[in-house]
Design a protein around this motif. Structure first.
Motif, mmCIF file in Angstrom:
data_model
loop_
_atom_site.group_PDB
_atom_site.id
_atom_site.type_symbol
_atom_site.label_atom_id
_atom_site.label_comp_id
_atom_site.label_asym_id
_atom_site.label_seq_id
_atom_site.Cartn_x
_atom_site.Cartn_y
_atom_site.Cartn_z
ATOM 1 N N TYR A 1 21.984 -23.920 -16.884
ATOM 2 C CA TYR A 1 20.654 -24.524 -16.919
ATOM 3 C C TYR A 1 19.643 -23.542 -16.357
ATOM 4 O O TYR A 1 19.879 -22.913 -15.318
ATOM 5 C CB TYR A 1 20.637 -25.816 -16.092
ATOM 6 N N ILE A 2 18.508 -23.424 -17.046
ATOM 7 C CA ILE A 2 17.414 -22.578 -16.564
ATOM 8 C C ILE A 2 16.157 -23.435 -16.455
ATOM 9 O O ILE A 2 15.768 -24.104 -17.412
ATOM 10 C CB ILE A 2 17.139 -21.389 -17.502
ATOM 11 N N LYS A 3 15.562 -23.409 -15.292
ATOM 12 C CA LYS A 3 14.287 -24.100 -15.064
ATOM 13 C C LYS A 3 13.201 -23.053 -14.895
ATOM 14 O O LYS A 3 13.305 -22.174 -14.037
ATOM 15 C CB LYS A 3 14.387 -24.961 -13.807
ATOM 16 N N TYR A 4 12.174 -23.161 -15.724
ATOM 17 C CA TYR A 4 11.026 -22.287 -15.541
ATOM 18 C C TYR A 4 9.916 -23.111 -14.898
ATOM 19 O O TYR A 4 9.512 -24.148 -15.424
ATOM 20 C CB TYR A 4 10.534 -21.706 -16.870
ATOM 21 N N ALA A 5 9.453 -22.650 -13.758
ATOM 22 C CA ALA A 5 8.357 -23.320 -13.054
ATOM 23 C C ALA A 5 7.470 -22.259 -12.428
ATOM 24 O O ALA A 5 7.866 -21.095 -12.290
ATOM 25 C CB ALA A 5 8.893 -24.274 -11.987
ATOM 26 N N MET A 6 6.285 -22.662 -12.056
ATOM 27 C CA MET A 6 5.336 -21.699 -11.481
ATOM 28 C C MET A 6 5.730 -21.262 -10.081
ATOM 29 O O MET A 6 5.330 -20.196 -9.629
ATOM 30 C CB MET A 6 3.937 -22.311 -11.488
ATOM 31 N N ARG A 7 6.531 -22.102 -9.403
ATOM 32 C CA ARG A 7 7.031 -21.747 -8.071
ATOM 33 C C ARG A 7 8.544 -21.870 -8.083
ATOM 34 O O ARG A 7 9.121 -22.583 -8.895
ATOM 35 C CB ARG A 7 6.441 -22.674 -7.002
ATOM 36 N N ASN A 8 9.193 -21.196 -7.170
ATOM 37 C CA ASN A 8 10.644 -21.232 -7.100
ATOM 38 C C ASN A 8 11.175 -22.532 -6.509
ATOM 39 O O ASN A 8 12.335 -22.881 -6.699
ATOM 40 C CB ASN A 8 11.182 -20.048 -6.279
ATOM 41 N N ALA A 9 10.356 -23.237 -5.766
ATOM 42 C CA ALA A 9 10.802 -24.470 -5.114
ATOM 43 C C ALA A 9 9.672 -25.488 -5.125
ATOM 44 O O ALA A 9 8.492 -25.146 -5.284
ATOM 45 C CB ALA A 9 11.242 -24.192 -3.682
ATOM 46 N N MET A 10 10.045 -26.778 -4.963
ATOM 47 C CA MET A 10 9.068 -27.862 -4.846
ATOM 48 C C MET A 10 8.105 -27.889 -6.019
ATOM 49 O O MET A 10 6.906 -28.103 -5.863
ATOM 50 C CB MET A 10 8.311 -27.734 -3.522
ATOM 51 N N ASP A 11 8.613 -27.682 -7.238
ATOM 52 C CA ASP A 11 7.741 -27.681 -8.399
ATOM 53 C C ASP A 11 8.447 -28.358 -9.568
ATOM 54 O O ASP A 11 9.675 -28.303 -9.692
ATOM 55 C CB ASP A 11 7.341 -26.259 -8.783
ATOM 56 N N ILE A 12 7.641 -28.981 -10.421
ATOM 57 C CA ILE A 12 8.156 -29.615 -11.624
ATOM 58 C C ILE A 12 8.319 -28.547 -12.703
ATOM 59 O O ILE A 12 7.537 -27.598 -12.790
ATOM 60 C CB ILE A 12 7.177 -30.714 -12.092
ATOM 61 N N ALA A 13 9.338 -28.704 -13.540
ATOM 62 C CA ALA A 13 9.614 -27.715 -14.573
ATOM 63 C C ALA A 13 8.455 -27.607 -15.567
ATOM 64 O O ALA A 13 7.933 -28.616 -16.039
ATOM 65 C CB ALA A 13 10.891 -28.078 -15.313
ATOM 66 N N THR B 1 0.387 -28.923 -24.954
ATOM 67 C CA THR B 1 -0.421 -28.187 -23.985
ATOM 68 C C THR B 1 -0.774 -29.104 -22.819
ATOM 69 O O THR B 1 -1.162 -30.256 -23.023
ATOM 70 C CB THR B 1 -1.699 -27.666 -24.643
ATOM 71 N N SER B 2 -0.581 -28.611 -21.599
ATOM 72 C CA SER B 2 -0.990 -29.346 -20.405
ATOM 73 C C SER B 2 -1.562 -28.339 -19.414
ATOM 74 O O SER B 2 -1.621 -27.134 -19.687
ATOM 75 C CB SER B 2 0.204 -30.088 -19.790
ATOM 76 N N TRP B 3 -1.948 -28.843 -18.243
ATOM 77 C CA TRP B 3 -2.510 -27.920 -17.255
ATOM 78 C C TRP B 3 -1.460 -26.941 -16.750
ATOM 79 O O TRP B 3 -1.807 -25.859 -16.227
ATOM 80 C CB TRP B 3 -3.135 -28.695 -16.103
ATOM 81 N N ARG B 4 -0.169 -27.264 -16.914
ATOM 82 C CA ARG B 4 0.877 -26.347 -16.455
ATOM 83 C C ARG B 4 1.075 -25.170 -17.409
ATOM 84 O O ARG B 4 1.401 -24.061 -16.977
ATOM 85 C CB ARG B 4 2.208 -27.085 -16.296
ATOM 86 N N ALA B 5 0.941 -25.414 -18.694
ATOM 87 C CA ALA B 5 1.164 -24.359 -19.689
ATOM 88 C C ALA B 5 0.674 -24.850 -21.037
ATOM 89 O O ALA B 5 0.688 -26.055 -21.324
ATOM 90 C CB ALA B 5 2.649 -24.005 -19.773
ATOM 91 N N ASN B 6 0.267 -23.915 -21.895
ATOM 92 C CA ASN B 6 -0.137 -24.329 -23.237
ATOM 93 C C ASN B 6 1.081 -24.385 -24.167
ATOM 94 O O ASN B 6 2.170 -23.937 -23.823
ATOM 95 C CB ASN B 6 -1.240 -23.417 -23.801
ATOM 96 N N ARG B 7 0.870 -24.955 -25.328
ATOM 97 C CA ARG B 7 1.960 -25.158 -26.283
ATOM 98 C C ARG B 7 2.617 -23.837 -26.676
ATOM 99 O O ARG B 7 3.844 -23.728 -26.761
ATOM 100 C CB ARG B 7 1.417 -25.870 -27.526
#
Length: 293
Positions: free
Chosen positions: A183-195, A261-267
Protein backbone atom coordinates in the motif's frame (compact mmCIF):
# COMPACT_ATOMS: atom_id res chain seq x y z
CA UNK A 1 -17.50 21.33 23.82
CA UNK A 2 -19.60 18.38 22.65
CA UNK A 3 -23.22 19.32 22.00
CA UNK A 4 -25.25 16.11 22.26
CA UNK A 5 -28.86 15.35 23.07
CA UNK A 6 -28.25 11.97 24.71
CA UNK A 7 -25.72 9.14 25.01
CA UNK A 8 -26.91 5.55 25.18
CA UNK A 9 -24.51 2.73 26.05
CA UNK A 10 -25.22 -0.65 24.46
CA UNK A 11 -24.61 -3.80 26.52
CA UNK A 12 -24.85 -6.22 23.57
CA UNK A 13 -25.04 -6.22 19.78
CA UNK A 14 -28.79 -6.77 19.93
CA UNK A 15 -29.17 -3.95 22.44
CA UNK A 16 -27.22 -1.64 20.12
CA UNK A 17 -29.57 -2.52 17.25
CA UNK A 18 -32.60 -1.92 19.47
CA UNK A 19 -31.26 1.47 20.56
CA UNK A 20 -30.65 2.51 16.96
CA UNK A 21 -34.21 1.54 16.00
CA UNK A 22 -35.62 3.39 19.01
CA UNK A 23 -33.58 6.50 18.17
CA UNK A 24 -33.55 6.71 14.34
CA UNK A 25 -31.28 9.74 14.14
CA UNK A 26 -28.65 8.41 16.53
CA UNK A 27 -25.05 7.91 15.49
CA UNK A 28 -22.93 4.95 16.50
CA UNK A 29 -19.82 5.90 18.43
CA UNK A 30 -16.90 3.54 19.02
CA UNK A 31 -13.47 5.14 19.38
CA UNK A 32 -14.93 8.56 18.61
CA UNK A 33 -12.02 9.80 16.50
CA UNK A 34 -14.46 10.77 13.70
CA UNK A 35 -17.78 11.37 15.46
CA UNK A 36 -16.43 13.60 18.24
CA UNK A 37 -14.54 15.74 15.73
CA UNK A 38 -17.74 16.25 13.72
CA UNK A 39 -19.61 17.15 16.89
CA UNK A 40 -17.00 19.68 17.90
CA UNK A 41 -17.18 21.22 14.42
CA UNK A 42 -20.96 21.53 14.76
CA UNK A 43 -21.86 19.10 11.97
CA UNK A 44 -23.45 16.70 14.48
CA UNK A 45 -24.57 19.27 17.05
CA UNK A 46 -27.44 18.07 19.21
CA UNK A 47 -27.24 14.48 18.03
CA UNK A 48 -27.95 11.30 19.96
CA UNK A 49 -25.15 8.74 20.31
CA UNK A 50 -25.22 4.97 20.75
CA UNK A 51 -21.90 3.81 22.19
CA UNK A 52 -20.73 0.30 21.31
CA UNK A 53 -17.21 0.80 22.65
CA UNK A 54 -17.80 -1.46 25.65
CA UNK A 55 -18.77 -4.48 23.54
CA UNK A 56 -15.69 -6.68 23.79
CA UNK A 57 -17.50 -9.26 21.64
CA UNK A 58 -16.77 -6.91 18.72
CA UNK A 59 -13.04 -6.66 19.41
CA UNK A 60 -10.29 -8.99 18.14
CA UNK A 61 -8.91 -10.94 15.18
CA UNK A 62 -9.23 -14.68 14.58
CA UNK A 63 -9.44 -17.43 11.97
CA UNK A 64 -12.71 -19.24 11.29
CA UNK A 65 -12.78 -23.00 10.75
CA UNK A 66 -12.48 -22.52 6.98
CA UNK A 67 -9.44 -20.21 7.49
CA UNK A 68 -11.42 -17.05 6.80
CA UNK A 69 -9.71 -14.15 8.54
CA UNK A 70 -12.22 -12.45 10.85
CA UNK A 71 -11.48 -8.87 11.91
CA UNK A 72 -13.94 -7.47 14.42
CA UNK A 73 -14.94 -3.82 14.01
CA UNK A 74 -13.84 -2.46 17.41
CA UNK A 75 -10.27 -3.62 16.86
CA UNK A 76 -8.03 -0.56 17.02
CA UNK A 77 -5.54 0.32 14.33
CA UNK A 78 -2.69 -0.27 16.76
CA UNK A 79 -3.90 -3.79 17.55
CA UNK A 80 -4.29 -4.58 13.86
CA UNK A 81 -0.74 -3.46 13.10
CA UNK A 82 0.69 -5.61 15.91
CA UNK A 83 -1.52 -8.68 15.61
CA UNK A 84 0.35 -11.90 14.66
CA UNK A 85 -2.38 -13.10 12.28
CA UNK A 86 -2.29 -9.82 10.36
CA UNK A 87 1.51 -9.91 10.21
CA UNK A 88 1.43 -13.51 9.01
CA UNK A 89 -1.43 -13.35 6.50
CA UNK A 90 -1.94 -9.77 5.25
CA UNK A 91 0.77 -7.53 6.71
CA UNK A 92 -0.09 -4.80 4.22
CA UNK A 93 -3.30 -4.07 6.16
CA UNK A 94 -1.28 -3.45 9.31
CA UNK A 95 1.04 -1.19 7.35
CA UNK A 96 -1.88 0.74 5.85
CA UNK A 97 -3.68 1.44 9.13
CA UNK A 98 -0.37 2.42 10.71
CA UNK A 99 -0.53 5.45 8.41
CA UNK A 100 -3.78 6.70 9.95
CA UNK A 101 -3.33 9.89 11.98
CA UNK A 102 -0.92 9.80 14.91
CA UNK A 103 -0.38 7.29 17.75
CA UNK A 104 -3.28 8.62 19.80
CA UNK A 105 -5.71 8.22 16.89
CA UNK A 106 -4.41 4.74 16.07
CA UNK A 107 -4.82 3.66 19.69
CA UNK A 108 -8.47 4.73 19.90
CA UNK A 109 -9.63 4.61 16.27
CA UNK A 110 -11.27 1.40 15.06
CA UNK A 111 -11.31 -0.29 11.70
CA UNK A 112 -15.09 -0.47 11.86
CA UNK A 113 -15.35 3.27 12.28
CA UNK A 114 -12.84 3.85 9.51
CA UNK A 115 -14.94 1.87 7.04
CA UNK A 116 -18.42 2.83 8.24
CA UNK A 117 -17.81 6.56 7.86
CA UNK A 118 -17.90 5.91 4.11
CA UNK A 119 -15.12 8.27 3.06
CA UNK A 120 -12.99 7.46 0.04
CA UNK A 121 -9.75 8.51 1.75
CA UNK A 122 -9.86 5.85 4.52
CA UNK A 123 -6.51 4.02 4.44
CA UNK A 124 -8.07 0.71 5.47
CA UNK A 125 -10.81 0.87 2.83
CA UNK A 126 -8.71 0.64 -0.34
CA UNK A 127 -6.59 -2.10 1.21
CA UNK A 128 -9.67 -4.11 2.20
CA UNK A 129 -11.03 -3.69 -1.35
CA UNK A 130 -7.84 -5.25 -2.69
CA UNK A 131 -8.44 -8.26 -0.41
CA UNK A 132 -12.06 -8.73 -1.57
CA UNK A 133 -13.25 -8.14 1.98
CA UNK A 134 -16.76 -9.16 2.96
CA UNK A 135 -18.68 -7.05 5.46
CA UNK A 136 -20.81 -8.86 8.05
CA UNK A 137 -23.78 -6.73 9.09
CA UNK A 138 -26.13 -7.50 11.98
CA UNK A 139 -29.61 -6.23 12.80
CA UNK A 140 -32.56 -7.39 14.86
CA UNK A 141 -33.55 -9.82 12.10
CA UNK A 142 -30.18 -11.52 11.87
CA UNK A 143 -26.91 -11.26 9.98
CA UNK A 144 -26.18 -10.62 6.32
CA UNK A 145 -23.02 -10.26 4.26
CA UNK A 146 -22.06 -7.80 1.55
CA UNK A 147 -18.93 -7.45 -0.53
CA UNK A 148 -17.04 -4.32 0.42
CA UNK A 149 -17.81 -2.93 -3.05
CA UNK A 150 -21.55 -3.24 -2.31
CA UNK A 151 -21.03 -1.83 1.19
CA UNK A 152 -19.84 1.54 -0.15
CA UNK A 153 -22.94 3.12 -1.69
CA UNK A 154 -21.84 6.70 -2.40
CA UNK A 155 -19.61 9.38 -0.93
CA UNK A 156 -20.00 9.20 2.85
CA UNK A 157 -22.77 6.58 2.68
CA UNK A 158 -22.58 2.84 3.37
CA UNK A 159 -25.21 0.12 3.07
CA UNK A 160 -26.20 -0.09 6.73
CA UNK A 161 -29.98 -0.16 7.13
CA UNK A 162 -31.75 1.34 10.17
CA UNK A 163 -30.92 -0.67 13.27
CA UNK A 164 -27.88 -2.39 11.75
CA UNK A 165 -24.23 -2.33 12.75
CA UNK A 166 -21.07 -3.80 11.28
CA UNK A 167 -20.07 -6.91 13.24
CA UNK A 168 -17.10 -8.31 11.27
CA UNK A 169 -14.82 -7.84 8.29
CA UNK A 170 -14.07 -11.16 6.60
CA UNK A 171 -11.25 -12.05 4.21
CA UNK A 172 -11.57 -15.52 2.76
CA UNK A 173 -8.67 -17.92 2.41
CA UNK A 174 -8.91 -17.97 -1.40
CA UNK A 175 -8.49 -14.19 -1.42
CA UNK A 176 -5.28 -14.11 0.62
CA UNK A 177 -3.55 -17.48 0.12
CA UNK A 178 -0.49 -16.97 -2.10
CA UNK A 179 -0.89 -13.18 -2.37
CA UNK A 180 1.45 -10.42 -1.25
CA UNK A 181 0.48 -6.78 -1.15
CA UNK A 182 1.77 -3.26 -0.87
CA UNK A 183 0.00 0.00 0.00
CA UNK A 184 1.22 3.49 -0.88
CA UNK A 185 -0.32 6.61 0.61
CA UNK A 186 0.49 9.92 -0.98
CA UNK A 187 -0.17 12.88 1.29
CA UNK A 188 1.21 16.37 1.68
CA UNK A 189 2.69 15.45 5.07
CA UNK A 190 4.25 12.24 6.30
CA UNK A 191 2.00 12.04 9.35
CA UNK A 192 -1.39 13.29 10.61
CA UNK A 193 -2.71 13.84 7.10
CA UNK A 194 -5.49 12.48 4.93
CA UNK A 195 -4.45 10.71 1.73
CA UNK A 196 -4.34 12.78 -1.43
CA UNK A 197 -4.48 9.39 -3.15
CA UNK A 198 -3.97 5.88 -1.79
CA UNK A 199 -3.18 2.76 -3.80
CA UNK A 200 -3.15 -0.87 -2.62
CA UNK A 201 -1.96 -3.71 -4.86
CA UNK A 202 -1.95 -7.47 -4.26
CA UNK A 203 -0.25 -9.93 -6.56
CA UNK A 204 -0.06 -13.71 -6.88
CA UNK A 205 2.82 -15.09 -8.92
CA UNK A 206 3.17 -18.46 -10.61
CA UNK A 207 5.31 -21.10 -8.89
CA UNK A 208 8.44 -20.01 -10.79
CA UNK A 209 7.87 -16.39 -9.67
CA UNK A 210 8.14 -15.12 -13.25
CA UNK A 211 4.52 -14.57 -14.25
CA UNK A 212 1.58 -12.73 -12.73
CA UNK A 213 -1.15 -15.26 -12.03
CA UNK A 214 -3.44 -12.62 -10.54
CA UNK A 215 -3.32 -8.98 -9.50
CA UNK A 216 -5.76 -6.76 -7.63
CA UNK A 217 -5.58 -3.02 -7.27
CA UNK A 218 -7.73 -0.63 -5.26
CA UNK A 219 -7.64 3.13 -4.81
CA UNK A 220 -8.73 5.70 -2.30
CA UNK A 221 -9.58 9.22 -3.53
CA UNK A 222 -9.70 8.08 -7.15
CA UNK A 223 -13.48 8.40 -7.15
CA UNK A 224 -16.33 9.15 -4.73
CA UNK A 225 -15.83 5.79 -2.97
CA UNK A 226 -12.86 3.44 -2.61
CA UNK A 227 -12.64 1.46 -5.84
CA UNK A 228 -10.94 -1.31 -7.80
CA UNK A 229 -9.43 -0.91 -11.26
CA UNK A 230 -10.57 -4.10 -13.06
CA UNK A 231 -9.15 -3.08 -16.44
CA UNK A 232 -5.64 -2.96 -14.99
CA UNK A 233 -6.13 -6.27 -13.18
CA UNK A 234 -7.25 -8.03 -16.36
CA UNK A 235 -4.50 -6.46 -18.46
CA UNK A 236 -1.60 -8.00 -16.52
CA UNK A 237 -2.87 -11.51 -15.73
CA UNK A 238 -0.56 -13.99 -17.42
CA UNK A 239 2.10 -11.40 -18.24
CA UNK A 240 5.73 -11.45 -17.08
CA UNK A 241 6.40 -9.99 -13.65
CA UNK A 242 8.61 -7.17 -14.89
CA UNK A 243 8.86 -3.42 -15.24
CA UNK A 244 7.18 -3.36 -18.66
CA UNK A 245 4.11 -5.05 -17.21
CA UNK A 246 4.08 -2.53 -14.36
CA UNK A 247 4.02 0.30 -16.92
CA UNK A 248 1.01 -1.29 -18.60
CA UNK A 249 -0.65 -1.76 -15.22
CA UNK A 250 -0.38 1.92 -14.36
CA UNK A 251 -1.57 3.19 -17.74
CA UNK A 252 -4.52 0.80 -17.90
CA UNK A 253 -5.68 1.75 -14.42
CA UNK A 254 -6.51 5.21 -15.79
CA UNK A 255 -9.43 3.65 -17.68
CA UNK A 256 -11.26 3.00 -14.42
CA UNK A 257 -10.49 5.89 -12.07
CA UNK A 258 -12.32 9.20 -11.91
CA UNK A 259 -10.64 11.52 -9.39
CA UNK A 260 -11.87 15.04 -8.77
CA UNK A 261 -10.21 18.34 -8.18
CA UNK A 262 -10.17 19.49 -4.55
CA UNK A 263 -8.11 21.83 -2.42
CA UNK A 264 -5.68 18.95 -1.78
CA UNK A 265 -4.90 18.27 -5.45
CA UNK A 266 -6.36 18.78 -8.90
CA UNK A 267 -7.71 15.99 -11.07
CA UNK A 268 -4.70 15.90 -13.38
CA UNK A 269 -2.25 15.43 -10.51
CA UNK A 270 -4.39 12.67 -9.03
CA UNK A 271 -4.45 10.89 -12.40
CA UNK A 272 -0.67 11.09 -12.42
CA UNK A 273 -0.61 9.64 -8.91
CA UNK A 274 -2.97 6.82 -9.88
CA UNK A 275 -0.65 5.74 -12.68
CA UNK A 276 2.59 6.17 -10.75
CA UNK A 277 1.43 4.55 -7.51
CA UNK A 278 -0.01 1.57 -9.40
CA UNK A 279 3.36 0.90 -11.04
CA UNK A 280 5.33 1.29 -7.82
CA UNK A 281 2.93 -0.78 -5.72
CA UNK A 282 2.87 -3.63 -8.25
CA UNK A 283 6.66 -3.75 -8.46
CA UNK A 284 6.94 -3.85 -4.67
CA UNK A 285 4.27 -6.55 -4.41
CA UNK A 286 6.16 -8.62 -6.99
CA UNK A 287 9.33 -8.19 -4.95
CA UNK A 288 7.54 -9.23 -1.76
CA UNK A 289 6.26 -12.30 -3.61
CA UNK A 290 9.78 -13.40 -4.46
CA UNK A 291 9.89 -12.11 -8.00
CA UNK A 292 12.92 -10.47 -9.54
CA UNK A 293 12.50 -7.29 -11.55
Amino acid sequence: MYDMKALYEANSVRHACELLLAHPGAKVIAGGSDVLVQMREGRLAGCELVSIYGLDELRGISLDEDDTLRILPLTSFSHITKHPLINEIIPVLGEAVDMVGGPQVRNIGTIGGNTCNGVTSADSASTLHAWNAVMEITGIGGTRQLSIKEFYVSAGKVALLPGEILTAILIRNADYEGYKGHYIKYAMRNAMDIATTGCSVNVKLTADKKTIEDARIAYGVAGPVPMRAPSAEAAVRGLPANAETAELFGKTALQDVNPRTSWRANREFRLHLCETLAKRALLKAIELSGGEI
